[in-house]
Design an enzyme around this catalytic site. Sequence first.
Site, PDB file in Angstrom:
ATOM      1  N   CYS B 130      36.471  36.657  31.858  1.00  0.00           N
ATOM      2  CA  CYS B 130      35.362  36.143  31.955  1.00  0.00           C
ATOM      3  C   CYS B 130      34.489  36.958  33.237  1.00  0.00           C
ATOM      4  CB  CYS B 130      35.125  34.708  32.066  1.00  0.00           C
ATOM      5  SG  CYS B 130      36.378  33.891  33.158  1.00  0.00           S
ATOM      6  N   HIS B 243      29.979  30.859  35.465  1.00  0.00           N
ATOM      7  CA  HIS B 243      30.400  31.322  36.853  1.00  0.00           C
ATOM      8  C   HIS B 243      29.283  32.051  37.435  1.00  0.00           C
ATOM      9  CE1 HIS B 243      34.406  30.462  35.374  1.00  0.00           C
ATOM     10  NE2 HIS B 243      34.946  31.654  35.168  1.00  0.00           N
TER      11      HIS B 243
END
Lengths: 338, 338
Positions: B130, B243
């Site tokens: 990710c 994130h």
Amino acid sequence: MAQGLRVGVLGATGAVGTEILGILAQRSLPIADLRLLASPRSAGQTLTFAGTPLPVQAVSAETLQGLDLILASAGASVSRQWLPIAVQAGAIAIDNSSAYRMEANVPLVVPEVNPQDLKDHQGIIANPNCTTILMTVALWPLHQVRPIRRIIAATYQSASGAGAKAMQELKDQALDILKGNPPRTAAFPYPLAFNLFPHNSPLNDQGYCQEEMKMINETRKIFHTPDLRLSATCVRVPVLRAHSEALNVEFFEPFPLAEARNLLQQAAGVAFVEDWERNYFPMPLEATGKDPVFVGRLRQDLSEPNALELWLCGDQIRKGAALNAVQIAESLIAQGLI
Amino acid sequence: MAQGLRVGVLGATGAVGTEILGILAQRSLPIADLRLLASPRSAGQTLTFAGTPLPVQAVSAETLQGLDLILASAGASVSRQWLPIAVQAGAIAIDNSSAYRMEANVPLVVPEVNPQDLKDHQGIIANPNCTTILMTVALWPLHQVRPIRRIIAATYQSASGAGAKAMQELKDQALDILKGNPPRTAAFPYPLAFNLFPHNSPLNDQGYCQEEMKMINETRKIFHTPDLRLSATCVRVPVLRAHSEALNVEFFEPFPLAEARNLLQQAAGVAFVEDWERNYFPMPLEATGKDPVFVGRLRQDLSEPNALELWLCGDQIRKGAALNAVQIAESLIAQGLI
């Protein structure tokens, strides 16, 4: 001084002020008289010092008379208004605000780093910004041995940097979100709970916020390295009162890892915390309420032979503000400057 | 293909699997048949796809027969066990785990960056980590024009990277702490609520955690730059599912800021978000549930003429995992590879 110091605390009711009172009660600064000062709005409250209730008085030319030392943490405009009056009346002022930090005749001091700068004071001494204090305590032991060429910092800053109201706001927002309600904002421009955002201090024309420029300019002044290369990205995170920093530190030559680790393990003001087996390193929750700057995850940067990576956490209100101010006072005494 | 694809989703009940179902329902992948697969433990559940209830079947050699495409997000060991069987049975596998990412004959693809690598697939295609996906989407538009010399990354990673249980744990811990109770830990080794800690993936002998090595190695593979210099500090923060990354990006020559901004404003997969007046930049809470990588706070690094600083946020489950996997499938179709 033989009978102890007459000490004033300006901004006594704030997050840093109340922490200063707690630290003064724990440590050995000789205090003959303690005067709690605040804005007229906060005057009339009673605070406790070492078990004794003390009244909070409104700051004024009168209540600033007869002090040897004043510890100020009431913001830059309050400091600019009252500290020259306190100094005129005979006190040495240790100012936690940004008002005087970059003035040439004002020492900006981290006692583990540049206590000798206190000798040049002209009444006002500045306490550095919290992120700067934490970083300089961690990097000075290395910089002394092999000078730093460039620092790239990313910070993870707690709500406490914006005061007690911001800490409460973070808790209220978390509860709002957990209950499915929209989070309310007042102290911060955006929700902080379960979120984060670039530091909300004013931005300059180059896109750096005030907090980042403080790290750059204050570190240069404290280290006496006006050309030190430093960039920073400062970020608010949903943590209550300890800051963390990821630091990429490039030296002019390779810094052997074992030597750096050894220096940090022995460094004043540093608690070196590494347990590689457990993946256990400094954490803000564990740094909360503690004195040292917690340093760990020291690594050779795989991308640059001359650089190390390290990680630190420190209590923003304590070493980042109140404790450093009290340590400056202790250093003044130790050097016979007060 | 004329009648549409027979698609399997392995790990259908997990955080990424359920997101894949949602994305498949929203987008235009031609699906003739959809088979939901999971461990025997999760088999028997019913999930909804585009309003239709579908049973979850236990993965087996039998249930892997007759698929054109399988999207796997059930962890590395499950992928290693079952994907070769699915490929043997005729499917192309897009694997969200780390199992095959660094294998030489497995394309590691971010469709905005290196879709041409899909041509070389031998049955298995890997979806990157990710943090790597988000970073490469943001940096590729710049790297194409002026090559990157070195990246220093600091991440602010959400709980979702550790799955749905970790997200619930963060919420439970926050409530525990707000009630004055000690936070309970299970998914993470340390409390995450009102705290943060270096990423809890295994550490190598050089002190880098697995997550950091993924960023380094996967970015080199995706960009086809095996010598790219990159260091990273990966940190878990108390955010639910997006994130953030602070990136210091050094080029071989100065990169004019206006040119970089212009490239990012036009870049595929990027939403460029900057309001300097309001100090408003990408935030994880606002990136949650959204497709683009949100990029902003683009600045000239004051410490290095050849470097820029930038800030990004992206939904870890969506573009960081599920969406990228579906986009790989779309790219296979667009290139006539399936």
